[in-house]
Design a protein around this motif. Structure first.
Motif, PDB file in Angstrom:
ATOM      1  N   MET A  47       0.852  -1.177   0.000  1.00 45.72           N
ATOM      2  CA  MET A  47       0.000   0.000   0.000  1.00 45.72           C
ATOM      3  C   MET A  47       0.896   1.238   0.000  1.00 45.72           C
ATOM      4  O   MET A  47       1.916   1.266   0.697  1.00 45.72           O
ATOM      5  CB  MET A  47      -0.891  -0.004   1.241  1.00 45.72           C
ATOM      6  N   VAL A  48       0.505   2.232  -0.786  1.00 49.33           N
ATOM      7  CA  VAL A  48       1.276   3.472  -0.856  1.00 49.33           C
ATOM      8  C   VAL A  48       0.415   4.612  -0.331  1.00 49.33           C
ATOM      9  O   VAL A  48      -0.768   4.725  -0.675  1.00 49.33           O
ATOM     10  CB  VAL A  48       1.732   3.765  -2.301  1.00 49.33           C
ATOM     11  N   THR A  49       1.010   5.456   0.511  1.00 45.25           N
ATOM     12  CA  THR A  49       0.339   6.662   0.997  1.00 45.25           C
ATOM     13  C   THR A  49       1.199   7.873   0.653  1.00 45.25           C
ATOM     14  O   THR A  49       2.425   7.778   0.547  1.00 45.25           O
ATOM     15  CB  THR A  49       0.092   6.615   2.518  1.00 45.25           C
ATOM     16  N   TYR A  50       0.532   8.996   0.474  1.00 39.83           N
ATOM     17  CA  TYR A  50       1.208  10.246   0.115  1.00 39.83           C
ATOM     18  C   TYR A  50       1.808  10.911   1.344  1.00 39.83           C
ATOM     19  O   TYR A  50       1.191  10.941   2.404  1.00 39.83           O
ATOM     20  CB  TYR A  50       0.224  11.206  -0.538  1.00 39.83           C
ATOM     21  N   ASN A  51       2.994  11.492   1.172  1.00 43.06           N
ATOM     22  CA  ASN A  51       3.659  12.236   2.245  1.00 43.06           C
ATOM     23  C   ASN A  51       3.846  13.700   1.892  1.00 43.06           C
ATOM     24  O   ASN A  51       4.582  14.409   2.578  1.00 43.06           O
ATOM     25  CB  ASN A  51       5.017  11.626   2.574  1.00 43.06           C
ATOM     26  N   ASP A  52       3.221  14.158   0.810  1.00 40.71           N
ATOM     27  CA  ASP A  52       3.314  15.573   0.451  1.00 40.71           C
ATOM     28  C   ASP A  52       2.013  16.011  -0.210  1.00 40.71           C
ATOM     29  O   ASP A  52       1.184  15.184  -0.594  1.00 40.71           O
ATOM     30  CB  ASP A  52       4.526  15.867  -0.436  1.00 40.71           C
ATOM     31  N   GLN A  53       1.859  17.335  -0.306  1.00 45.68           N
ATOM     32  CA  GLN A  53       0.631  17.911  -0.840  1.00 45.68           C
ATOM     33  C   GLN A  53       0.959  19.082  -1.757  1.00 45.68           C
ATOM     34  O   GLN A  53       2.024  19.690  -1.637  1.00 45.68           O
ATOM     35  CB  GLN A  53      -0.256  18.437   0.298  1.00 45.68           C
ATOM     36  N   ASP A  54      -0.014  19.405  -2.628  1.00 53.24           N
ATOM     37  CA  ASP A  54       0.125  20.600  -3.441  1.00 53.24           C
ATOM     38  C   ASP A  54      -0.313  21.818  -2.627  1.00 53.24           C
ATOM     39  O   ASP A  54      -0.671  21.688  -1.447  1.00 53.24           O
ATOM     40  CB  ASP A  54      -0.643  20.463  -4.767  1.00 53.24           C
ATOM     41  N   ALA A  55      -0.303  22.982  -3.225  1.00 52.06           N
ATOM     42  CA  ALA A  55      -0.643  24.225  -2.528  1.00 52.06           C
ATOM     43  C   ALA A  55      -2.087  24.243  -2.031  1.00 52.06           C
ATOM     44  O   ALA A  55      -2.429  25.018  -1.129  1.00 52.06           O
ATOM     45  CB  ALA A  55      -0.393  25.418  -3.447  1.00 52.06           C
ATOM     46  N   ASN A  56      -2.945  23.380  -2.584  1.00 47.02           N
ATOM     47  CA  ASN A  56      -4.350  23.317  -2.171  1.00 47.02           C
ATOM     48  C   ASN A  56      -4.627  22.192  -1.181  1.00 47.02           C
ATOM     49  O   ASN A  56      -5.779  21.923  -0.859  1.00 47.02           O
ATOM     50  CB  ASN A  56      -5.251  23.153  -3.398  1.00 47.02           C
TER      51      ASN A  56
END
Length: 114
Positions: A47-56
Motif C-alpha cells: 500500500m502506498v500513501t502520500y507524504n506531500d501535498q500541493d498548494a491546495n
C-alpha cells in the motif's frame, strides 16, 4: 521485505537531453497541475500513501510511504499525471481511474515481497 514500511521519494529525469534534465523541480513548482499515482497490481500486498501535498492540500506524490504485508509478487505502476482532476472520486486516495488529464510518465516495477 514483508511487513515493512519504507519512506521514499521519486525523481523524474529526461535522459533524452544532454546533460540529463531533472524535471522533478518543475513538477514540484507546478504541484497543482501534477499528481503521482502508485498502483499495486492485484495480489501484491503493498500500500502506498502520500507524504506531500500541493498548494491546495491535495496529494502530490513526490514523497510517499510504501507499506508491505505478507509475501507476494506483482507490479507497482508509477504514473505522473498532468492536469488531472484532483477533486474526482478516489483521486485523492491515489486511484487514477477518474483523474483524467495527460500521462506524462509511466513506469512499471516488478516487486517481490519476501
Amino acid at each position: 521485505d514483508a511487513n515493512t514500511t519504507y519512506v521514499g521519494t521519486v525523481e523524474f529525469l529526461n535522459e533524452l537531453e544532454t546533460p540529463v534534465e531533472d524535471i522533478t523541480a518543475e513538477v514540484a513548482e507546478e504541484d497543482e497541475e501534477h499528481q503521482v499515482f502508485y498502483v499495486p497490481s492485484p495480489g501484491l500486498n503493498a500500500m502506498v500513501t502520500y507524504n506531500d501535498q500541493d498548494a491546495n492540500g491535495n496529494p502530490l506524490g513526490l514523497k510517499f510511504t510504501l507499506t508491505t504485508g505478507d509475501s507476494s509478487t506483482g507490479t507497482l505502476t508509477v504514473t505522473l499525471v498532468h492536469e488531472g482532476n484532483k477533486d474526482a472520486a478516489g483521486v485523492s486516495d491515489g486511484n487514477p481511474e477518474n483523474a483524467g488529464g495527460e500521462t506524462d510518465i509511466q513506469a512499471v516495477f516488478e516487486i517481490n515481497i519476501q
